[in-house]
Design an enzyme around this catalytic site. Sequence first.
Site, PDB file in Angstrom:
ATOM      1  N   LYS A 197       0.844  -1.212   0.000  1.00  6.21           N
ATOM      2  CA  LYS A 197       0.000   0.000   0.000  1.00  6.21           C
ATOM      3  C   LYS A 197       0.873   1.253   0.000  1.00  6.21           C
ATOM      4  O   LYS A 197       2.079   1.181   0.262  1.00  6.21           O
ATOM      5  CB  LYS A 197      -0.908  -0.023   1.237  1.00  6.21           C
ATOM      6  CG  LYS A 197      -0.149  -0.025   2.567  1.00  6.21           C
ATOM      7  CD  LYS A 197      -1.082  -0.253   3.753  1.00  6.21           C
ATOM      8  CE  LYS A 197      -0.295  -0.328   5.056  1.00  6.21           C
ATOM      9  NZ  LYS A 197      -1.163  -0.695   6.194  1.00  6.21           N
ATOM     10  N   ARG A 216     -10.838  -0.393  14.543  1.00  3.90           N
ATOM     11  CA  ARG A 216     -10.697   0.438  13.353  1.00  3.90           C
ATOM     12  C   ARG A 216     -11.621  -0.074  12.267  1.00  3.90           C
ATOM     13  O   ARG A 216     -12.633   0.518  11.972  1.00  3.90           O
ATOM     14  CB  ARG A 216      -9.225   0.403  12.927  1.00  3.90           C
ATOM     15  CG  ARG A 216      -8.842   1.352  11.844  1.00  3.90           C
ATOM     16  CD  ARG A 216      -7.345   1.363  11.595  1.00  3.90           C
ATOM     17  NE  ARG A 216      -6.847   0.106  11.017  1.00  3.90           N
ATOM     18  CZ  ARG A 216      -5.600  -0.080  10.600  1.00  3.90           C
ATOM     19  NH1 ARG A 216      -4.717   0.878  10.700  1.00  3.90           N
ATOM     20  NH2 ARG A 216      -5.216  -1.233  10.092  1.00  3.90           N
ATOM     21  N   HIS A 262      -6.154  -7.637  12.771  1.00  5.90           N
ATOM     22  CA  HIS A 262      -4.952  -6.799  12.800  1.00  5.90           C
ATOM     23  C   HIS A 262      -4.649  -6.447  14.251  1.00  5.90           C
ATOM     24  O   HIS A 262      -5.546  -6.084  15.008  1.00  5.90           O
ATOM     25  CB  HIS A 262      -5.199  -5.530  11.974  1.00  5.90           C
ATOM     26  CG  HIS A 262      -3.948  -4.755  11.655  1.00  5.90           C
ATOM     27  ND1 HIS A 262      -2.867  -5.319  10.997  1.00  5.90           N
ATOM     28  CD2 HIS A 262      -3.608  -3.465  11.887  1.00  5.90           C
ATOM     29  CE1 HIS A 262      -1.916  -4.394  10.856  1.00  5.90           C
ATOM     30  NE2 HIS A 262      -2.339  -3.270  11.383  1.00  5.90           N
ATOM     31  N   ARG A 266       1.648 -11.235   6.800  1.00  5.59           N
ATOM     32  CA  ARG A 266       1.198 -10.027   6.098  1.00  5.59           C
ATOM     33  C   ARG A 266       2.115  -8.833   6.398  1.00  5.59           C
ATOM     34  O   ARG A 266       1.641  -7.770   6.789  1.00  5.59           O
ATOM     35  CB  ARG A 266      -0.226  -9.739   6.577  1.00  5.59           C
ATOM     36  CG  ARG A 266      -1.139  -9.108   5.566  1.00  5.59           C
ATOM     37  CD  ARG A 266      -2.550  -9.036   6.129  1.00  5.59           C
ATOM     38  NE  ARG A 266      -2.611  -8.247   7.322  1.00  5.59           N
ATOM     39  CZ  ARG A 266      -3.310  -8.560   8.433  1.00  5.59           C
ATOM     40  NH1 ARG A 266      -4.041  -9.653   8.491  1.00  5.59           N
ATOM     41  NH2 ARG A 266      -3.288  -7.782   9.480  1.00  5.59           N
ATOM     42  N   TYR A 275      15.114  30.509   6.957  1.00  7.24           N
ATOM     43  CA  TYR A 275      13.986  31.278   7.490  1.00  7.24           C
ATOM     44  C   TYR A 275      14.047  31.390   9.007  1.00  7.24           C
ATOM     45  O   TYR A 275      14.407  30.437   9.705  1.00  7.24           O
ATOM     46  CB  TYR A 275      12.671  30.567   7.132  1.00  7.24           C
ATOM     47  CG  TYR A 275      12.329  30.593   5.673  1.00  7.24           C
ATOM     48  CD1 TYR A 275      12.101  31.795   4.997  1.00  7.24           C
ATOM     49  CD2 TYR A 275      12.194  29.406   4.954  1.00  7.24           C
ATOM     50  CE1 TYR A 275      11.766  31.811   3.649  1.00  7.24           C
ATOM     51  CE2 TYR A 275      11.860  29.413   3.615  1.00  7.24           C
ATOM     52  CZ  TYR A 275      11.648  30.608   2.962  1.00  7.24           C
ATOM     53  OH  TYR A 275      11.320  30.620   1.645  1.00  7.24           O
ATOM     54  N   CYS A 304      13.736  23.993   4.477  1.00  7.44           N
ATOM     55  CA  CYS A 304      12.821  24.725   3.596  1.00  7.44           C
ATOM     56  C   CYS A 304      12.040  23.733   2.733  1.00  7.44           C
ATOM     57  O   CYS A 304      12.229  22.529   2.823  1.00  7.44           O
ATOM     58  CB  CYS A 304      13.600  25.675   2.698  1.00  7.44           C
ATOM     59  SG  CYS A 304      14.673  26.811   3.595  1.00  7.44           S
ATOM     60  N   ASP A 353      12.331  23.138  -0.439  1.00 11.68           N
ATOM     61  CA  ASP A 353      13.093  22.481  -1.494  1.00 11.68           C
ATOM     62  C   ASP A 353      14.573  22.329  -1.185  1.00 11.68           C
ATOM     63  O   ASP A 353      15.314  21.799  -1.987  1.00 11.68           O
ATOM     64  CB  ASP A 353      12.975  23.300  -2.790  1.00 11.68           C
ATOM     65  CG  ASP A 353      11.555  23.774  -3.004  1.00 11.68           C
ATOM     66  OD1 ASP A 353      10.689  22.910  -3.150  1.00 11.68           O
ATOM     67  OD2 ASP A 353      11.322  25.007  -2.968  1.00 11.68           O
TER      68      ASP A 353
HETATM   69  C1  LIG Z   1      -0.419  -1.737   6.770  1.00 15.02           C
HETATM   70  C2  LIG Z   1      -0.971  -3.038   7.140  1.00 15.02           C
HETATM   71  C3  LIG Z   1      -0.143  -4.155   7.317  1.00 15.02           C
HETATM   72  C4  LIG Z   1       1.360  -4.079   7.320  1.00 15.02           C
HETATM   73  O1  LIG Z   1       1.804  -3.543   8.531  1.00 15.02           O
HETATM   74  P1  LIG Z   1       3.373  -3.428   8.890  1.00 15.02           P
HETATM   75  O2  LIG Z   1       3.396  -2.966  10.286  1.00 15.02           O
HETATM   76  O3  LIG Z   1       3.918  -2.417   7.938  1.00 15.02           O
HETATM   77  O4  LIG Z   1       3.962  -4.756   8.688  1.00 15.02           O
HETATM   78  C5  LIG Z   1      -0.746  -5.371   7.548  1.00 15.02           C
HETATM   79  N1  LIG Z   1      -2.082  -5.476   7.621  1.00 15.02           N
HETATM   80  C6  LIG Z   1      -2.911  -4.425   7.470  1.00 15.02           C
HETATM   81  C7  LIG Z   1      -4.379  -4.607   7.582  1.00 15.02           C
HETATM   82  C8  LIG Z   1      -2.389  -3.168   7.237  1.00 15.02           C
HETATM   83  O5  LIG Z   1      -3.214  -2.123   7.094  1.00 15.02           O
END
Ligand SMILES: *Cc1c(COP(=O)(O)O)cnc(C)c1O
Length: 407
Positions: free
Chosen positions: A58, A156, A185, A237, A280, A327, A329
């Site tokens: 992602k 979540r 998760h 995952r 700045y 800054c 850039d």
């Molecule tokens: C982002 C995400 C992961 C990966 O998490 P890491 O901590 O980067 O390994 C796994 N499962 C879900 C649902 C996520 O949103």
Amino acid sequence: MSRSTTAPVEPSRAALGRPPGDWGGRPVWAEIDLDAVADNVRALKRLAGPARLLAVVKANGYGHGAVPVSVAALEAGATHLGVICVDEGVQLRAAGIEAPIVVLGHTPLRQAAEVVAQGLTPTVNSLRFGLALARLASENGRELAVHVKVDTGMGRFGSTPDDCVRLADSLRHLPSLRVEGIFTHFASADEMDKEFTRRQMDLFLSACDRLPWIPIRHAAASAALLDLPETALDLARPGIAIYGYAPGTARDRVTLRPVMALKSRLARVRQLEAGESVSYGRTWRAERPTPVGLVMAGYADGLPRSLSNRGAALVRGSRVPIIGRVCMDQCIVDLTAVPDAAEDDEVVLIGAQGKGWIGADEVGELAGTISYEILTGVTARVPRLFVRGGKVVRVQTLTGEFASEPD
Ligand SMILES: *Cc1c(COP(=O)(O)O)cnc(C)c1O
């Protein structure tokens, strides 16, 4: 590649086939070591044991470039890819990637047709969404794999265990839908104290026990995979670990190789008089005559502004402090530690140089955040130079993408 005497060679193309440091455009670029991606995937697979591996790609592969990272991860043995939204999946399909792509996040009902057309594997969190997918899948004469998510304490996305069991049992009987996966998760797997993670795991396993017909159970992102490999179940995952970092206090129990280096060059070196200030707000003033260097990277490239007067860079293998405000850039470094530094010297903001090393996790800590935000924060303006076997094999810039071999 043909060179004509009239047409200038585009710097992006010219970089192909060369060693990574040879970038000839605006002096800020990210080197993405695809061999490190492959090594990390193989190491994590060994840790996961019989479990297969879903590479989370992602957010443009955590800022590294979703397509090349996906290709490298699949070649190294990942079987699935994970994204958070439909567009991220479509991008991978458009690049010709045929592996299963699980959309781990919420998908709005109106994207159901696209999910089916692209053969993505969505997370279904309502019967209504499931019905829409089933109808579209039958109309297209396809079978669609879907996953369901149990919220075991992350609070979540996902259904309570009871709701998830009910939902999965209803989806099971819809034509053209195949409930292939169930997942959860963890909220705090990256902390020392694993009690809550174990509790989440128990809740998850008891939901799975009520749905024994679902073949793929998955729970472990990087932290759980590293610290509690037994949570890998059927499919691990990981995200951040694929990019070479262990999250939070998770143990680096396998050798992970950081994938991204963020580099620049000194655009200018000059001597400040005592009393002169830089950038700045004039937040930094020279206490004595000081050599300083101008670095062409700023917060619009992903170098956090919070590194003002806090961050560091590497020049000729030595650490030099970022002075004054970062800054949009550019930023400025104090070159006192490197008296022989010269214009055009390489500057490393993330990565290795000589004996020096600055990790994205260290940058995150200095900036009050985590490696994830630093890596995903490297903006599209920064060209990605994809490296394999020590050579640039692909370049991605704002103006186009070039590969040295068709993929
Ligand atoms: C982002 C995400 C992961 C990966 O998490 P890491 O901590 O980067 O390994 C796994 N499962 C879900 C649902 C996520 O949103």
